[in-house]
Design an enzyme around this catalytic site. Structure first.
Site, short mmCIF file in Angstrom:
data_model
loop_
_atom_site.label_atom_id
_atom_site.label_comp_id
_atom_site.label_asym_id
_atom_site.label_seq_id
_atom_site.Cartn_x
_atom_site.Cartn_y
_atom_site.Cartn_z
N SER A 1 0.77 -0.99 -0.01
CA SER A 1 0.07 0.52 0.41
C SER A 1 0.96 1.27 0.17
CB SER A 1 -1.17 0.29 1.41
OG SER A 1 -1.67 1.41 1.14
N ASP B 1 -10.42 -4.90 -4.17
CA ASP B 1 -9.59 -4.31 -3.37
C ASP B 1 -10.74 -3.28 -3.10
OD1 ASP B 1 -8.37 -2.61 -1.59
OD2 ASP B 1 -6.43 -2.51 -2.88
N HIS C 1 -8.23 -5.50 -0.01
CA HIS C 1 -6.85 -5.13 0.44
C HIS C 1 -5.68 -5.64 1.64
CE1 HIS C 1 -3.95 -0.94 -0.54
NE2 HIS C 1 -4.17 -1.01 1.32
#
Length: 231
Positions: A124, A179, A211
């Site tokens: 991320s 996600d 995610h």
């Protein structure tokens, strides 16, 4: 107010089993820590991401006020005006952290590990941070990896790739199709723009993954690391 100039990043390390000949720097996502990411990888993979000759380093971002959380302190690599691909990057905080992470690169150099024996990546926000660190400051490392990561559409990384005077390291990018926090299409668009700018980049989609990390993704990453850092 936090004095970022005085910050020294803490590190969680998975040591190599044998002689230290290469290093991986793995950056966590926003709100996490180095030990948190290390534990998450262990839970998903069923073992540490560990190698015979490769040291794996999980740094922790310092606590800083984070604008998307209304200024509440969080372990984040940089600030964001908001989580949107259309807003400007917070380059002041990004550049400051590039300096601090550069100190970790220098630590590995002092340990006898040349840059072509290092890979840097993250999950991320950690993946975005890795792209800034490598493409703008350390273009001679062996590779970059980004898991569930994205860049703003006018990112300084794109310009750095376009203006590079040397071949840049290969990028491995992975993203879950489910996600909802950082849309799969956003990550894929980042990959397309990086390729257009001239980066050798691959993109791997993982069906039904949100995610998160998954075992298949980490096994792909492990194989990719071994390929990049094979003796």
């Amino acid at each position: 107010m936090i004095n970022m100039a005085a910050v020294k990043l803490q590190k969680s390390v998975v040591s190599q089993a044998g002689k230290h000949t290469a290093s991986v720097i793995f950056l966590h996502g926003s709100g996490d820590t180095g030990p948190g990411l290390r534990s998450w990888v262990l839970d998903v993979l069923g073992q540490n991401l560990a190698f015979e000759n490769i040291r794996v380093i999980y740094p922790t971002a310092p606590l800083r006020p984070y604008t998307p959380m209304r200024g509440a302190p969080s372990h984040v690599w940089f600030d964001r005006h908001k989580i949107s691909q259309h807003c400007p990057e917070h380059l002041e905080s990004i550049d400051s952290m590039c300096d601090h992470l550069g100190d970790i690169v220098q630590d590995e150099l002092r340990a006898g590990i040349p840059k072509h024996r290092m890979v840097i990546g993250g999950f991320s926000m950690g993946g975005a941070m890795a792209l800034h660190l490598v493409c703008r400051h350390h273009q001679d490392i062996a590779g970059i990896f980004c898991l569930s990561s994205f860049l703003n559409k006018d990112s300084a990384v794109y310009q750095a790739v376009e203006n590079a005077q040397r071949p840049l390291p290969e990028l491995l990018q992975c993203h879950g199709t489910s996600d909802e926090l950082v849309f799969h299409d956003w990550g894929e668009k980042t990959n397309t723009l990086l390729k257009k700018a001239g980066l050798n980049a691959s993109f791997h989609s993982f069906p039904d993954l949100n995610h998160q990390l998954c075992r298949q993704e980490l096994e792909l990453l492990r194989s990719w690391i071994l390929n990049k850092l094979s003796i």
